[in-house]
Design a protein around this motif. Sequence first.
Motif, mmCIF file in Angstrom:
data_model
loop_
_atom_site.group_PDB
_atom_site.id
_atom_site.type_symbol
_atom_site.label_atom_id
_atom_site.label_comp_id
_atom_site.label_asym_id
_atom_site.label_seq_id
_atom_site.Cartn_x
_atom_site.Cartn_y
_atom_site.Cartn_z
ATOM 1 N N ALA A 275 0.829 -1.195 0.000
ATOM 2 C CA ALA A 275 0.000 0.000 0.000
ATOM 3 C C ALA A 275 0.867 1.249 0.000
ATOM 4 O O ALA A 275 1.994 1.239 0.509
ATOM 5 C CB ALA A 275 -0.915 0.009 1.216
ATOM 6 N N VAL A 276 0.340 2.288 -0.559
ATOM 7 C CA VAL A 276 0.996 3.580 -0.546
ATOM 8 C C VAL A 276 -0.058 4.610 -0.151
ATOM 9 O O VAL A 276 -1.249 4.434 -0.431
ATOM 10 C CB VAL A 276 1.647 3.891 -1.908
ATOM 11 C CG1 VAL A 276 0.612 3.991 -3.001
ATOM 12 C CG2 VAL A 276 2.479 5.144 -1.842
ATOM 13 N N TYR A 277 0.394 5.652 0.529
ATOM 14 C CA TYR A 277 -0.518 6.626 1.090
ATOM 15 C C TYR A 277 -0.110 8.042 0.699
ATOM 16 O O TYR A 277 1.068 8.315 0.456
ATOM 17 C CB TYR A 277 -0.531 6.512 2.618
ATOM 18 C CG TYR A 277 -0.750 5.102 3.105
ATOM 19 C CD1 TYR A 277 0.323 4.312 3.510
ATOM 20 C CD2 TYR A 277 -2.027 4.551 3.143
ATOM 21 C CE1 TYR A 277 0.137 3.009 3.945
ATOM 22 C CE2 TYR A 277 -2.221 3.243 3.575
ATOM 23 C CZ TYR A 277 -1.135 2.479 3.969
ATOM 24 O OH TYR A 277 -1.330 1.188 4.384
ATOM 25 N N LEU A 278 -1.075 8.917 0.671
ATOM 26 C CA LEU A 278 -0.808 10.335 0.458
ATOM 27 C C LEU A 278 -1.538 11.115 1.547
ATOM 28 O O LEU A 278 -2.765 11.177 1.549
ATOM 29 C CB LEU A 278 -1.274 10.797 -0.923
ATOM 30 C CG LEU A 278 -0.952 12.252 -1.251
ATOM 31 C CD1 LEU A 278 0.566 12.440 -1.388
ATOM 32 C CD2 LEU A 278 -1.652 12.681 -2.534
ATOM 33 N N GLN A 279 -0.770 11.661 2.481
ATOM 34 C CA GLN A 279 -1.332 12.487 3.533
ATOM 35 C C GLN A 279 -1.359 13.924 3.040
ATOM 36 O O GLN A 279 -0.318 14.475 2.685
ATOM 37 C CB GLN A 279 -0.485 12.387 4.802
ATOM 38 C CG GLN A 279 -0.960 13.265 5.952
ATOM 39 C CD GLN A 279 -2.302 12.832 6.494
ATOM 40 O OE1 GLN A 279 -2.574 11.653 6.654
ATOM 41 N NE2 GLN A 279 -3.167 13.803 6.788
ATOM 42 N N MET A 280 -2.548 14.508 3.033
ATOM 43 C CA MET A 280 -2.706 15.864 2.520
ATOM 44 C C MET A 280 -3.215 16.755 3.653
ATOM 45 O O MET A 280 -4.279 16.491 4.213
ATOM 46 C CB MET A 280 -3.696 15.876 1.350
ATOM 47 C CG MET A 280 -3.298 14.941 0.216
ATOM 48 S SD MET A 280 -4.375 15.062 -1.226
ATOM 49 C CE MET A 280 -5.913 14.450 -0.554
#
Length: 129
Positions: free
Chosen positions: A78-83
């Motif tokens: 999994a890969v995540y993008l925290q915005m």
Amino acid sequence: QVQLVESGGGLVQAGDSLRLSCAASGRTFSSSVMGWFRQAPGKEREFVAAIRMSDSSTYDADSMKGRFTVSGDNARKAVYLQMNSLKPEDTAVYYCAALDQHSYSSVSYYYRRFAYNYWGQGTQVTVSS
């Protein structure tokens, strides 16, 4: 073959935070570069951030540096993008993409849309003012 499925998009207010997730399938995840791109209506798809899964090196678009953070988990594929501190101009469809890190010798390709072989279907992020 790699399949990517994004999730976590939604409608938020300016200043809010949101975390996008991308679940990947396929045997080569640990040797992939996972990228996030976004496309607003009437605009070109633009690079947001990327992470090289073999060593967790990250690459960020200058315009979003400091607000957006990419991370990944090899065990979960999994890969995540925290915005954070979202703005109305962040409204777009956000896409997860993958490329084989062995395909290119220069990290400059990680910023290029054409370098990525696999794409998710995208998740909508809408930021209201």
